[in-house]
Design an enzyme around this catalytic site. Structure first.
Site, PDB file in Angstrom:
ATOM      1  N   SER A  99       0.746   2.603  13.740  1.00  0.00           N
ATOM      2  CA  SER A  99       0.806   4.102  14.590  1.00  0.00           C
ATOM      3  C   SER A  99       2.602   4.449  14.667  1.00  0.00           C
ATOM      4  O   SER A  99       2.857   4.664  13.649  1.00  0.00           O
ATOM      5  CB  SER A  99       0.409   3.804  16.055  1.00  0.00           C
ATOM      6  OG  SER A  99       0.220   5.189  16.590  1.00  0.00           O
ATOM      7  N   ASP A 127     -10.102   7.489  12.409  1.00  0.00           N
ATOM      8  CA  ASP A 127      -8.854   7.447  13.146  1.00  0.00           C
ATOM      9  C   ASP A 127      -8.912   9.095  13.989  1.00  0.00           C
ATOM     10  O   ASP A 127      -8.915  10.119  13.206  1.00  0.00           O
ATOM     11  CB  ASP A 127      -7.770   7.287  12.317  1.00  0.00           C
ATOM     12  CG  ASP A 127      -6.571   6.895  13.357  1.00  0.00           C
ATOM     13  OD1 ASP A 127      -6.412   7.699  14.573  1.00  0.00           O
ATOM     14  OD2 ASP A 127      -5.603   6.231  13.066  1.00  0.00           O
ATOM     15  N   HIS A 158      -8.276   4.050  15.134  1.00  0.00           N
ATOM     16  CA  HIS A 158      -6.894   4.111  15.396  1.00  0.00           C
ATOM     17  C   HIS A 158      -6.556   2.552  15.964  1.00  0.00           C
ATOM     18  O   HIS A 158      -7.410   2.168  16.772  1.00  0.00           O
ATOM     19  CB  HIS A 158      -6.283   5.154  15.954  1.00  0.00           C
ATOM     20  CG  HIS A 158      -4.822   5.045  16.248  1.00  0.00           C
ATOM     21  ND1 HIS A 158      -3.888   5.714  15.086  1.00  0.00           N
ATOM     22  CD2 HIS A 158      -3.753   4.621  16.702  1.00  0.00           C
ATOM     23  CE1 HIS A 158      -2.783   5.609  15.252  1.00  0.00           C
ATOM     24  NE2 HIS A 158      -2.448   4.907  16.515  1.00  0.00           N
TER      25      HIS A 158
END
Length: 424
Positions: free
Chosen positions: A248, A345, A378
């Site tokens: 991330s 995601d 994610h």
């Protein structure tokens, strides 16, 4: 007609489970009011699917046993619950089919998959085990790598318990939108596994926004590399071999670390230190703040990046956001990259990774491998799920190949004729 409370409980349970299943397969991305709740619900549903399936089946069984099938609400709840369980089972099957293929990558990965080190399946069954150092791993916590006035930046070291020759080093950068996160929370499945296989891992903290302003975050990580060059041998690591990974915001920073080696602007006061790395493995990162691409608006124009990270006007000073974008540091001598992203995601669209990989492959003379995890959300690797286990094993084989090439003195990896795209 009025039914017993347990009947309505079965209805609510079944519909709630079905909503989770639908969200996992079709996450909401359009509005901030639904994006974050959709992400967290989908993340937990996908990566803890085996545990959720047990809870769903047990919950339905208990509610039915206590008389929940009375009338249409009960039957509707049961049907919805069974449909949800089927969706959860499909998620488990997809995760267990995850395969990370590294053939034709330009890296000497000649390990037979059957003989390659396996991630312990006990951690998949009991996720909290990933927070406990594995047998044979020694962890040293809260070592200070940078002091500046009252500033104290710390790291944790994961390394093999025994002594031996100098080992390869791996830098782990946590995510959290550049504003939250800590070394105790992320990268643990990978660091534990790599330490068992003879690597020395460094889980590094850095200053966070809004107190920190870009590029403070990157400068801190460059300070770590300078510290590593001087202190690696004290922890059994080779000061000349360091790779970097993170997810991330940590994926963005991983790419920036790898691509901006030795840029004086990001090394104030230690410009002469070599801050290059041997390989980079960014997970679900942001690589371009300026071009919208898969975003409704450029990522740099969002309140998070504009007001809290860069703290400049995107409209008036777009160059400041370009300087924070890894895509603007592509170069022929970039280190090898292994880019990983989940197809589901909902926070950072998978198209962000695809366009970065395409541009990097056009410029870099090193291998650029791309792994797109089908069904992955994610932050999928925070939990040691089936998918995480496969990805961790693949990353270990990839990095081990880079290190083997380094030991053999082969120099920079050759450009492959065909770089395999890994899917799960």
């Amino acid at each position: 007609m009025t039914y017993a409370p347990v009947t309505y409980a079965l209805l609510a349970f079944g519909l709630g489970a079905l909503l989770l299943a639908v969200n996992a397969h079709r996450p909401r991305r359009r509005h901030m009011t639904t994006l974050v709740p959709s992400f967290f619900a989908g993340w937990l549903t996908i990566e803890l699917a085996p545990h959720l399936l047990v809870a769903e089946v047990a919950g339905l069984g208990i509610l039915v046993a206590y008389g929940g099938l009375e009338g249409w609400p009960g039957w509707t709840g049961l049907i919805a619950g069974l449909a949800a369980a089927a969706g959860t089972a499909a998620t488990i099957i997809a995760a267990r089919r995850t395969v990370v293929t590294l053939r034709d990558s330009g890296v000497p990965l000649d390990l037979d998959p059957d003989d390659a080190p396996r991630y312990p399946r006990s951690h998949v069954i009991l996720p909290p085990l990933c927070f406990i150092p594995r047998r044979g791993v020694k962890v040293e916590r809260n070592l200070v790598y940078r002091k500046d006035g009252r500033l104290r930046l710390k790291l944790d070291v994961y390394r093999p318990a025994g002594n031996g020759q100098l080992r390869p080093g791996l830098m782990q950068i946590h995510g959290g939108g550049w504003v939250i996160g800590d070394k105790r929370e992320q990268g643990l499945p990978l660091l534990n596994h790599m330490a068992v296989q003879g690597w020395v891992g460094f889980n590094v903290n850095y200053r966070l926004s809004p107190r920190a302003t870009w590029p403070d975050h990157l400068v801190d990580l460059k300070h770590f590399i300078a510290w590593y060059r001087e202190n690696a041998e004290s922890y059994g690591a080779d000061p000349d071999f360091l790779c970097v990974t993170g997810g991330s915001a940590g994926g963005h920073l991983t790419a920036m670390v790898a691509l901006s080696a030795n840029v004086p602007e990001f090394q104030p006061g230690f410009e002469n230190v070599d801050t290059s790395v041997r390989g980079a493995v960014p997970f679900y990162g942001v690589y371009d703040f300026v071009e919208p691409g898969p975003w409704p608006v450029p990522m740099g124009a969002t309140p998070l990046v504009e007001r809290m990270l860069v703290k400049r006007s995107f409209t008036d000073e777009p160059d400041a956001f370009a300087k924070a974008s890894p895509v603007n540091y592509l170069r022929p001598d970039a280190p090898p990259f292994f880019v990983i992203h989940g197809s589901h995601d909902s926070l950072i669209p998978v198209a962000e990774a695809r366009r970065f990989v395409e541009k990097l492959r056009d410029v870099s003379e090193s291998p650029v491998i791309y792994a797109e995890m089908k069904g992955g959300q994610h932050a999928f690797d925070v939990f040691p799920s089936y998918r995480t286990a496969r990805v961790v094993e693949g990353v270990e084989r990839y990095l081990t190949g880079l290190h083997r090439q380094y030991l053999e003195g082969a120099g920079r990896p050759s450009v492959p004729d065909e770089v395999s795209e890994s899917v799960g």
